[in-house]
Design an enzyme around this catalytic site. Structure first.
Site, PDB file in Angstrom:
ATOM      1  N   ARG A  68      -6.386   8.363 -10.065  1.00 34.92           N
ATOM      2  CA  ARG A  68      -5.059   8.666 -10.627  1.00 34.92           C
ATOM      3  C   ARG A  68      -4.267   7.368 -10.595  1.00 34.92           C
ATOM      4  O   ARG A  68      -4.401   6.576  -9.654  1.00 34.92           O
ATOM      5  CB  ARG A  68      -4.343   9.714  -9.782  1.00 34.92           C
ATOM      6  CG  ARG A  68      -5.021  11.052  -9.834  1.00 34.92           C
ATOM      7  CD  ARG A  68      -4.020  12.142 -10.108  1.00 34.92           C
ATOM      8  NE  ARG A  68      -4.739  13.394 -10.340  1.00 34.92           N
ATOM      9  CZ  ARG A  68      -4.172  14.570 -10.424  1.00 34.92           C
ATOM     10  NH1 ARG A  68      -2.863  14.685 -10.278  1.00 34.92           N
ATOM     11  NH2 ARG A  68      -4.882  15.657 -10.660  1.00 34.92           N
ATOM     12  N   LYS A  72      -0.775   3.572  -5.093  1.00 30.01           N
ATOM     13  CA  LYS A  72       0.466   3.569  -4.315  1.00 30.01           C
ATOM     14  C   LYS A  72       0.192   3.309  -2.847  1.00 30.01           C
ATOM     15  O   LYS A  72      -0.778   3.811  -2.285  1.00 30.01           O
ATOM     16  CB  LYS A  72       1.112   4.970  -4.479  1.00 30.01           C
ATOM     17  CG  LYS A  72       2.476   5.116  -3.903  1.00 30.01           C
ATOM     18  CD  LYS A  72       3.559   4.806  -4.912  1.00 30.01           C
ATOM     19  CE  LYS A  72       4.924   4.682  -4.274  1.00 30.01           C
ATOM     20  NZ  LYS A  72       5.078   3.452  -3.485  1.00 30.01           N
ATOM     21  N   LYS A  96      -4.120  10.752   1.627  1.00 30.63           N
ATOM     22  CA  LYS A  96      -2.750  11.179   1.924  1.00 30.63           C
ATOM     23  C   LYS A  96      -2.080  11.732   0.662  1.00 30.63           C
ATOM     24  O   LYS A  96      -1.498  12.815   0.664  1.00 30.63           O
ATOM     25  CB  LYS A  96      -1.976   9.947   2.426  1.00 30.63           C
ATOM     26  CG  LYS A  96      -0.751  10.232   3.228  1.00 30.63           C
ATOM     27  CD  LYS A  96      -0.006   8.949   3.559  1.00 30.63           C
ATOM     28  CE  LYS A  96      -0.674   8.113   4.620  1.00 30.63           C
ATOM     29  NZ  LYS A  96       0.209   7.028   5.118  1.00 30.63           N
ATOM     30  N   LYS A 108      -2.857  -0.450  -0.603  1.00 34.31           N
ATOM     31  CA  LYS A 108      -2.083  -1.012   0.507  1.00 34.31           C
ATOM     32  C   LYS A 108      -2.048  -2.523   0.373  1.00 34.31           C
ATOM     33  O   LYS A 108      -2.974  -3.122  -0.177  1.00 34.31           O
ATOM     34  CB  LYS A 108      -2.739  -0.650   1.851  1.00 34.31           C
ATOM     35  CG  LYS A 108      -1.797  -0.677   3.027  1.00 34.31           C
ATOM     36  CD  LYS A 108      -0.904   0.539   2.994  1.00 34.31           C
ATOM     37  CE  LYS A 108      -0.176   0.821   4.257  1.00 34.31           C
ATOM     38  NZ  LYS A 108       0.239   2.222   4.331  1.00 34.31           N
ATOM     39  N   SER A 367       8.723   8.593  -1.903  1.00 36.53           N
ATOM     40  CA  SER A 367       8.483   7.478  -2.829  1.00 36.53           C
ATOM     41  C   SER A 367       8.170   8.024  -4.224  1.00 36.53           C
ATOM     42  O   SER A 367       8.603   7.474  -5.237  1.00 36.53           O
ATOM     43  CB  SER A 367       7.295   6.644  -2.368  1.00 36.53           C
ATOM     44  OG  SER A 367       7.707   5.680  -1.435  1.00 36.53           O
TER      45      SER A 367
HETATM   46  N1  GLU Z   1       3.709   2.825   3.927  1.00 35.12           N
HETATM   47  C1  GLU Z   1       3.915   4.223   3.836  1.00 35.12           C
HETATM   48  C2  GLU Z   1       2.627   4.960   4.179  1.00 35.12           C
HETATM   49  O1  GLU Z   1       1.789   4.453   4.881  1.00 35.12           O
HETATM   50  C3  GLU Z   1       4.552   4.651   2.537  1.00 35.12           C
HETATM   51  C4  GLU Z   1       3.778   4.407   1.279  1.00 35.12           C
HETATM   52  C5  GLU Z   1       4.575   4.675   0.014  1.00 35.12           C
HETATM   53  O2  GLU Z   1       5.690   5.160   0.076  1.00 35.12           O
HETATM   54  O3  GLU Z   1       4.019   4.368  -1.042  1.00 35.12           O
HETATM   55  O4  GLU Z   1       2.448   6.097   3.842  1.00 35.12           O
END
Ligand code: GLU
Length: 476
Positions: A68, A72, A96, A108, A367
């Site tokens: 997808r 993110k 997640k 990431k 987010s």
């Molecule tokens: N760094 C956060 C996480 O580990 C947020 C990631 C985001 O908002 O894209 O979930």
């Protein structure tokens, strides 16, 4: 916080968790292999002039899955950043997002620096240069890959990223959607700063609402009066603590931070402690609590409590300290705080582990709301707030007329309130966390061979991603 130990690498732990869940998904090996692997790993080095010298900075962006788009995930500034660590974190992001039905692939970023050693001006230089590297390789954009805050970064860094992106892409009308976690004044959303901690609280609260899971561990139903120990008072730990105390009536009895630890079975007022730390620069010496020196700070995690909340870094609970943990619930606010081998010991003891890939998904959920707001170019609530307020007002007038009674001004204001952006964000987050927890728990109950929430969460996530691939016709 302890330094991550080398017992089982973080990435290996994530892979072990995946492999434990994979046989329960019913998917074939080839598809599972594709879902597991990191699609793109970008390692870069770039020079930045710090004072009179040039430093060569090592940095990464990993896109784990493109099933997808956009991908993110946050950007971490830490001296412990490595390719494996960023790969582990990117992998977790994919699952997640799938768990909380956020339609993104996982990613990431990491910059290998100690952010506390640089001035804001130097951090700005590093952030802008890192962003430029991402733009050069097409690794950022509202429909490509959307970073966010993580350990060592916050809304300030996100504003620099957005500004850099906008400078290069001035005709991109959706440029604000290139990054989330921005300040509210710069296309951010209300409630993003508290989102991960608030999500952690909602997740814990939902877990505590299941009678069977509480009584089997000798606890009463609900959050009220439950004791909590928190590791890490950064963004996630401090919001979790404040919301748990003020909205959940929980008692924070222990805190562990870089400088040391605190324990007081009678309770530590988290609001006062945060003020105290702001004033003195340390949690140590906080009135009424027993202080633990820096070298003993992880001993706090081993004290008696209902809920232990590791909200710092990965690999904090390992085979070394897992046997000493006395908590009945471990709520993983951080990413990867328990190694796969450490977890085996805890599950054996009957600890209820609420896994990171569900519990800290509040950040990416909000987010997602921010990204939607950026693409729609309108704040949430603008269209319906007044309409709802007027409708509720008319209803109250009608009730007053028919019952010949008067509703007080204060009550009227509460009942007839149209939802602001923050109300909608919190409600969307609450709904997400409750629904996802129950989805995971039901998977666990349905599949008799699955006895822990993490495996159930992985199974649900892998199946969702698998069905995406199958629908795309990639694996007919
Ligand atoms: N760094 C956060 C996480 O580990 C947020 C990631 C985001 O908002 O894209 O979930």
């Amino acid at each position: 916080m302890t330094e991550p130990t080398a017992q089982v690498s973080f990435y290996q732990s994530v892979i072990n968790y995946f492999d434990k869940a994979a046989p329960h998904t019913g998917l074939h090996k080839g598809l599972l292999g594709q879902i597991k692997t990191c699609n793109s790993v970008y390692r870069m080095h770039f020079p930045v002039k710090i004072g009179s010298e040039y430093q060569v900075i090592e940095a990464y962006r990993v896109q784990h899955s493109h099933h997808r788009l956009p991908t993110k995930g946050g950007i971490r500034y830490s001296i412990h950043v490595s390719q494996e660590e960023v790969m582990a974190l990117a992998t977790l992001m994919t699952f997640k997002c799938a768990i909380v039905n956020v339609p993104f692939g996982g990613a990431k970023g990491g910059v290998k620096i100690n952010p506390w050693e640089y001035t804001p001006g130097q951090l700005e230089k590093i952030t802008r240069r890192y962003t430029t590297e991402l733009i050069k390789r097409n690794f950022i954009g509202p429909s490509i890959d959307v970073p966010a805050p993580d350990y060592g970064t916050g809304s300030r860094e996100m504003a620099w990223i957005y500004d850099t992106y906008r400078t290069f892409k001035e005709n991109d009308i959706d440029a604000a959607g290139c990054v989330t976690g921005k300040p509210v004044t710069q296309h951010g959303i209300w409630g993003r700063d508290e989102a991960t901690g608030r999500g952690v609280y909602y997740g814990i609260r939902e877990a505590c609402n299941h009678k069977e899971d509480m009584t089997s561990r000798g606890m009463s139903l609900g959050t009220s009066g439950k004791t909590m120990i928190i590791q890490g008072l950064g963004n996630v730990g401090s919001f979790t603590g404040r919301i748990a105390q003020s909205e959940g009536d929980m008692k924070i009895i222990g805190v562990s931070e870089m400088e040391g630890g605190l324990y007081n079975p009678k309770g530590i007022d988290i609001f006062k402690l945060l003020d105290y730390r702001r004033e003195t620069g340390s949690i140590l010496g906080f009135p009424g609590a027993k202080s633990f020196e820096k070298k003993d700070r992880t001993k706090v995690l081993e004290q008696e409590c209902d809920i232990l909340v590791p909200a710092a870094l990965e690999n904090q609970i390992t085979t070394e300290n897992a046997p000493n943990i006395k908590a009945k619930i471990i709520a993983e606010a951080a990413n990867g705080p328990i190694t796969s081998k450490g977890e085996e010991i805890l599950l054996e003891k009957g600890v209820l582990i609420i896994p990171d890939l569900f519990l800290n998904a509040g950040g990416v959920t909000v987010s997602y709301f921010e990204w939607l707001k950026n693409l729609s170019h309108m704040r949430f609530g603008r269209m319906e707030k007044r309409f709802n307020q007027n409708t509720y007002d008319s209803l109250i007038n009608l009730i007053e007329d028919t019952t010949k009674s008067t509703i007080g001004e204060r009550e009227r204001r509460v009942i007839a309130k149209g939802a602001d952006e923050i109300d909608l964000v919190r409600s969307g987050l609450e709904e997400t966390m409750i629904t996802s927890y129950n989805e995971i728990r039901e998977t666990m109950k349905r599949k008799k061979k699955i006895t822990d929430l993490r495996t159930a969460a992985f199974v649900g996530a892998i199946q969702k991603i698998g069905s995406d691939y199958l629908n795309m016709g990639v694996f007919p």
